[in-house]
Scaffold this motif. Structure first.
Motif, PDB file in Angstrom:
ATOM      1  N   THR A  50     -33.299 -15.012 -47.720  1.00 44.65           N
ATOM      2  CA  THR A  50     -33.002 -16.966 -48.575  1.00 44.65           C
ATOM      3  C   THR A  50     -31.908 -16.920 -49.143  1.00 44.65           C
ATOM      4  N   GLY A  53     -26.529 -17.220 -44.448  1.00 46.89           N
ATOM      5  CA  GLY A  53     -27.117 -17.033 -43.350  1.00 46.89           C
ATOM      6  C   GLY A  53     -28.786 -17.817 -43.139  1.00 46.89           C
ATOM      7  N   THR A  80     -22.777 -17.609 -54.275  1.00 45.57           N
ATOM      8  CA  THR A  80     -21.639 -16.614 -54.495  1.00 45.57           C
ATOM      9  C   THR A  80     -20.779 -17.199 -55.344  1.00 45.57           C
ATOM     10  N   GLY A 118     -38.581  -7.087 -46.719  1.00 45.03           N
ATOM     11  CA  GLY A 118     -39.296  -6.888 -45.179  1.00 45.03           C
ATOM     12  C   GLY A 118     -38.728  -5.275 -45.534  1.00 45.03           C
ATOM     13  N   ASP A 362     -24.362 -10.986 -43.343  1.00 47.08           N
ATOM     14  CA  ASP A 362     -23.442  -9.469 -43.839  1.00 47.08           C
ATOM     15  C   ASP A 362     -24.238  -8.069 -42.938  1.00 47.08           C
ATOM     16  N   TYR A 481     -15.825 -25.849 -53.771  1.00 48.47           N
ATOM     17  CA  TYR A 481     -16.669 -25.834 -54.053  1.00 48.47           C
ATOM     18  C   TYR A 481     -17.673 -26.005 -54.435  1.00 48.47           C
TER      19      TYR A 481
HETATM   20  P1  FAD Z   1     -26.835 -13.314 -48.915  1.00 43.45           P
HETATM   21  O1  FAD Z   1     -26.829 -14.759 -49.081  1.00 43.45           O
HETATM   22  O2  FAD Z   1     -26.348 -11.963 -50.430  1.00 43.45           O
HETATM   23  O3  FAD Z   1     -28.509 -13.246 -48.646  1.00 43.45           O
HETATM   24  C1  FAD Z   1     -29.135 -12.301 -48.385  1.00 43.45           C
HETATM   25  C2  FAD Z   1     -30.539 -12.540 -48.646  1.00 43.45           C
HETATM   26  O4  FAD Z   1     -31.684 -11.551 -48.533  1.00 43.45           O
HETATM   27  C3  FAD Z   1     -30.738 -12.240 -50.063  1.00 43.45           C
HETATM   28  O5  FAD Z   1     -31.705 -13.138 -50.679  1.00 43.45           O
HETATM   29  C4  FAD Z   1     -31.811 -10.868 -50.761  1.00 43.45           C
HETATM   30  O6  FAD Z   1     -32.615 -11.640 -51.657  1.00 43.45           O
HETATM   31  C5  FAD Z   1     -32.905 -11.084 -49.503  1.00 43.45           C
HETATM   32  N1  FAD Z   1     -33.213  -9.888 -48.866  1.00 43.45           N
HETATM   33  C6  FAD Z   1     -32.490  -9.113 -49.611  1.00 43.45           C
HETATM   34  N2  FAD Z   1     -33.462  -7.652 -48.608  1.00 43.45           N
HETATM   35  C7  FAD Z   1     -34.254  -8.309 -48.308  1.00 43.45           C
HETATM   36  C8  FAD Z   1     -35.416  -7.790 -47.704  1.00 43.45           C
HETATM   37  N3  FAD Z   1     -35.472  -6.662 -47.520  1.00 43.45           N
HETATM   38  N4  FAD Z   1     -36.215  -8.281 -46.681  1.00 43.45           N
HETATM   39  C9  FAD Z   1     -36.258  -9.445 -46.622  1.00 43.45           C
HETATM   40  N5  FAD Z   1     -34.698 -10.289 -48.048  1.00 43.45           N
HETATM   41  C10 FAD Z   1     -34.046  -9.724 -48.300  1.00 43.45           C
HETATM   42  N6  FAD Z   1     -17.925 -15.671 -49.004  1.00 43.45           N
HETATM   43  C11 FAD Z   1     -16.775 -16.546 -48.782  1.00 43.45           C
HETATM   44  O7  FAD Z   1     -16.957 -17.293 -47.506  1.00 43.45           O
HETATM   45  N7  FAD Z   1     -16.854 -17.449 -50.072  1.00 43.45           N
HETATM   46  C12 FAD Z   1     -17.009 -17.535 -50.829  1.00 43.45           C
HETATM   47  O8  FAD Z   1     -16.023 -17.945 -52.055  1.00 43.45           O
HETATM   48  C13 FAD Z   1     -17.566 -15.902 -51.560  1.00 43.45           C
HETATM   49  N8  FAD Z   1     -17.339 -15.352 -53.022  1.00 43.45           N
HETATM   50  C14 FAD Z   1     -18.734 -14.215 -53.345  1.00 43.45           C
HETATM   51  C15 FAD Z   1     -18.432 -14.020 -54.456  1.00 43.45           C
HETATM   52  C16 FAD Z   1     -19.049 -13.160 -54.889  1.00 43.45           C
HETATM   53  C17 FAD Z   1     -19.656 -11.880 -56.129  1.00 43.45           C
HETATM   54  C18 FAD Z   1     -19.439 -12.256 -53.285  1.00 43.45           C
HETATM   55  C19 FAD Z   1     -20.555 -10.331 -54.084  1.00 43.45           C
HETATM   56  C20 FAD Z   1     -19.528 -12.868 -52.133  1.00 43.45           C
HETATM   57  C21 FAD Z   1     -19.124 -13.309 -51.458  1.00 43.45           C
HETATM   58  N9  FAD Z   1     -18.718 -14.146 -50.870  1.00 43.45           N
HETATM   59  C22 FAD Z   1     -17.753 -15.734 -50.481  1.00 43.45           C
HETATM   60  C23 FAD Z   1     -19.481 -13.375 -49.067  1.00 43.45           C
HETATM   61  C24 FAD Z   1     -21.240 -13.810 -49.320  1.00 43.45           C
HETATM   62  O9  FAD Z   1     -22.235 -14.352 -50.240  1.00 43.45           O
HETATM   63  C25 FAD Z   1     -22.220 -13.108 -48.130  1.00 43.45           C
HETATM   64  O10 FAD Z   1     -21.088 -13.193 -47.049  1.00 43.45           O
HETATM   65  C26 FAD Z   1     -23.236 -14.268 -48.205  1.00 43.45           C
HETATM   66  O11 FAD Z   1     -23.567 -14.163 -49.290  1.00 43.45           O
HETATM   67  C27 FAD Z   1     -23.442 -13.271 -46.810  1.00 43.45           C
HETATM   68  O12 FAD Z   1     -25.071 -14.194 -46.914  1.00 43.45           O
HETATM   69  P2  FAD Z   1     -26.503 -13.787 -46.096  1.00 43.45           P
HETATM   70  O13 FAD Z   1     -27.225 -14.289 -45.523  1.00 43.45           O
HETATM   71  O14 FAD Z   1     -25.715 -12.519 -44.494  1.00 43.45           O
HETATM   72  O15 FAD Z   1     -27.046 -12.494 -47.282  1.00 43.45           O
END
Ligand code: FAD
Ligand code: NAI
Length: 511
Positions: A50, A53, A80, A118, A362, A481
């Motif tokens: 959640t 992406g 984030t 998962g 990520d 933001y």
């Molecule tokens: P996430 O947003 O991390 O979401 C992953 C999801 O998967 C979460 O809901 C998690 O609970 C869930 N999950 C985990 N394990 C499992 C599993 N086994 N099964 C099912 N679900 C699971 N990027 C920018 O572009 N600009 C910014 O200003 C910025 N600031 C940031 C500040 C901080 C402090 C951090 C840590 C990151 C920042 N980023 C920023 C980077 C950005 O947050 C990440 O690149 C982004 O969150 C990636 O999105 P995602 O959907 O891949 O993963």
């Protein structure tokens, strides 16, 4: 002055329109329409995560075309970019959380949500095992196996420690809400302990020393927020700690913010110097104990020396590593064997070596940086792709029906008319099936560097760059933001937090 009159009318009109629009959007999300029930004849799409992406995919996908199941250990979306502000109370954590229920309840059709992780994917038989994360009755972990037609992996990443001894046990990280809460609590905890009368000088200095490892945007933003907290609040409320409070940022490379342009790197390092944040570059942490960080520093003549940094609080921000479920997939799928950073995907974000599995954000290993910007665009792309696939399924079944009718038709004229219709739908189907690969459009990077200053590397019209740093950039950072916050509710809460801090200062009570 007729011009002024028109200007006021326009401003007044726009204000009324904006208020009405906000009120309507709040009313609309609070009163969602009834949703269509799950339809077993439709394909099952399981979305893991959640985060940025998965939620951007969820927002844009036509939920009436699939049975959608969302699985995540976190039942909310987290904004984030403002997480570093939560560590000091500049923004309260609930202001940047949006319940996933409010997203799925406003979709066209029912979406199922499981608060679970998962844990493994049987990619050959299209089965996903999920495990309930928090079970409050201590009845042991519950697992479920879900059948899927399509699976999207958007599980993000975990913190990398590079296996450095002592990091996992002693450091705080900054990725999720509990991390920020833990840091906030530890800051006050260390300060209250340091104010305790009988401590010797060395111990007090150690407790008041925060070491931040990793000079990427996370480390820089956290160090900046902490120094702001000290300058604007702590030194006024607890003056006795002022002379010993210290923040040190440790970075292995020759400079901080390596992904920003040279002039912004220099500006950031100069600003940190003015703010009295110590920056140790070319310094690689090798070992951590419960009160000391040991690092290897490269001196200007190229020789190495060992540096010991006693600390009260250690925040570790050295980037991303793959989560267990992703590592499990990488070890099972032969085409993924050589990947280290995350899942290898093709240009349509299909996980290499699988059918019906996509990955985004990520948890993937691509040429793009692991940012919210990339994950969001990938989510929007996948939503378009799934909407197209659903449209293709509808066209296919319409063509099959028409072909049956054509076969049963007795007179030649209606036979011909039906075949012409079949041909036109087949053309449309070919167009619908010709999917375009994912293309990323970089809008730029922003980072907060403290004392109401930010840096911005912006990209216009795909090629021209504009770099800026300072107070105006900070206003831009704030407005960008605010506009990117997930919902009107989040926007209002964040603005209220900022106002509250301006008027009353940050809350220094320890929870
Ligand atoms: P996430 O947003 O991390 O979401 C992953 C999801 O998967 C979460 O809901 C998690 O609970 C869930 N999950 C985990 N394990 C499992 C599993 N086994 N099964 C099912 N679900 C699971 N990027 C920018 O572009 N600009 C910014 O200003 C910025 N600031 C940031 C500040 C901080 C402090 C951090 C840590 C990151 C920042 N980023 C920023 C980077 C950005 O947050 C990440 O690149 C982004 O969150 C990636 O999105 P995602 O959907 O891949 O993963
Ligand atoms: P990062 O990968 O960007 O930076 C980590 C830093 O830690 C690197 O510079 C690395 O050289 C350093 N490092 C690694 N091991 C070390 C060691 N042992 N000792 C000392 N230094 C060491 O990680 P970060 O900051 O967590 O960011 C992760 C991702 O999230 C990035 O893609 C970043 O762009 C994004 N992000 C973006 C933000 C923004 O745009 N404002 C804010 C926060 C994160």
């Amino acid at each position: 002055f007729p011009f002024l009159k028109t200007f006021w009318r326009l401003t007044y009109g726009s204000l009324i329109a904006a208020t009405a629009l906000t009120a309507y959007s709040i009313y609309d999300t609070r009163h969602p329409a009834d949703q269509a029930k799950p339809d077993p004849s439709k394909k099952t799409l399981v979305i893991l995560g959640t985060g940025w992406g998965s939620v951007s995919l969820l927002k844009k996908i036509d939920a009436s075309q699939y049975n959608i199941i969302v699985v995540s250990p976190r039942n909310f979306f987290l904004f984030t970019p403002l997480l570093p502000s939560c560590t000091t109370g500049t923004v309260e954590h609930r202001s940047i959380m949006e319940p996933i229920r409010s997203v799925i309840r406003n979709k066209e059709a029912h979406v199922t949500f499981y608060e679970a992780e998962g844990t493994s994917v049987d990619y050959e038989n299209k089965k996903l095992t999920i495990t309930e994360t928090d079970n409050h009755d201590n009845s042991g972990s519950t697992t479920k196996v879900l059948d899927y037609d399509y699976l999207v992996v958007g599980v993000g990443a975990q913190n990398s420690t590079f296996g450095i001894p002592g990091v996992q046990e002693n450091a705080c990280f900054l990725k999720e809400i509990p991390d920020a809460q833990k840091i906030r609590q530890k800051i006050m905890d260390r300060i209250e302990s340091a104010s305790f009368k009988n401590l010797d000088d060395e111990d007090r200095k150690r407790l008041l020393h925060t070491v931040v490892v990793g000079g990427g945007p996370t480390g820089v933003e956290f160090a900046a927020e902490l120094q702001d907290f000290f300058e604007e609040d702590l030194r006024k409320w607890i003056p006795e700690i002022a002379k010993d409070f210290k923040v040190t940022l440790v970075e292995a490379l020759p400079n901080v913010l390596p992904s920003f342009s040279k002039q912004l790197i220099e500006y950031t390092e100069k600003t940190f110097k003015d703010e009295k944040i110590t920056v140790l570059t070319k310094t690689m942490v090798k070992k951590v104990t419960e009160d000391t960080v040991t690092a290897e520093a490269t001196k200007p003549d190229g020789t190495k020396e060992i540096v010991q940094l006693p600390y009260g609080l250690l925040v570790w921000a050295t980037g991303n590593a793959a989560r267990p479920v992703v590592r499990d997939m990488m070890s099972r799928i032969p085409a993924q064997k050589n990947s280290r950073r995350g899942l290898l995907v093709n240009e349509y974000l299909v996980v290499e070596g699988t059918e019906g599995i996509w990955a985004l954000g990520d948890c993937t290993a691509t040429k793009f940086a692991p940012t919210a910007q990339v994950a969001t665009q990938e989510g929007i792309y996948l939503a378009g792709l799934f909407n197209q696939l659903a449209q293709a399924d509808v066209l296919e079944s319409e063509i099959a029906q028409l072909e049956n009718i054509a076969r049963a038709a007795t007179d030649e004229a209606s036979h011909k008319t039906i075949l012409a219709e079949v041909e036109s739908k087949a053309r449309k189907l070919r167009r619908t099936r010709s999917l375009l690969p994912f293309e990323y459009s970089h809008q730029g990077s922003l980072a907060y560097i403290g004392s109401d200053k930010a840096v911005a590397d912006l990209t216009f019209w795909a090629s021209s760059n504009f770099a800026s740093g300072g107070r105006l950039t900070y206003l831009f950072w704030r407005s960008a933001y605010i506009s990117m916050c997930f919902s009107t509710r989040n926007r209002l809460l964040v603005v209220m937090d900022w106002l509250k801090v301006k008027v009353f200062g940050r809350d220094v009570s320890r929870e």
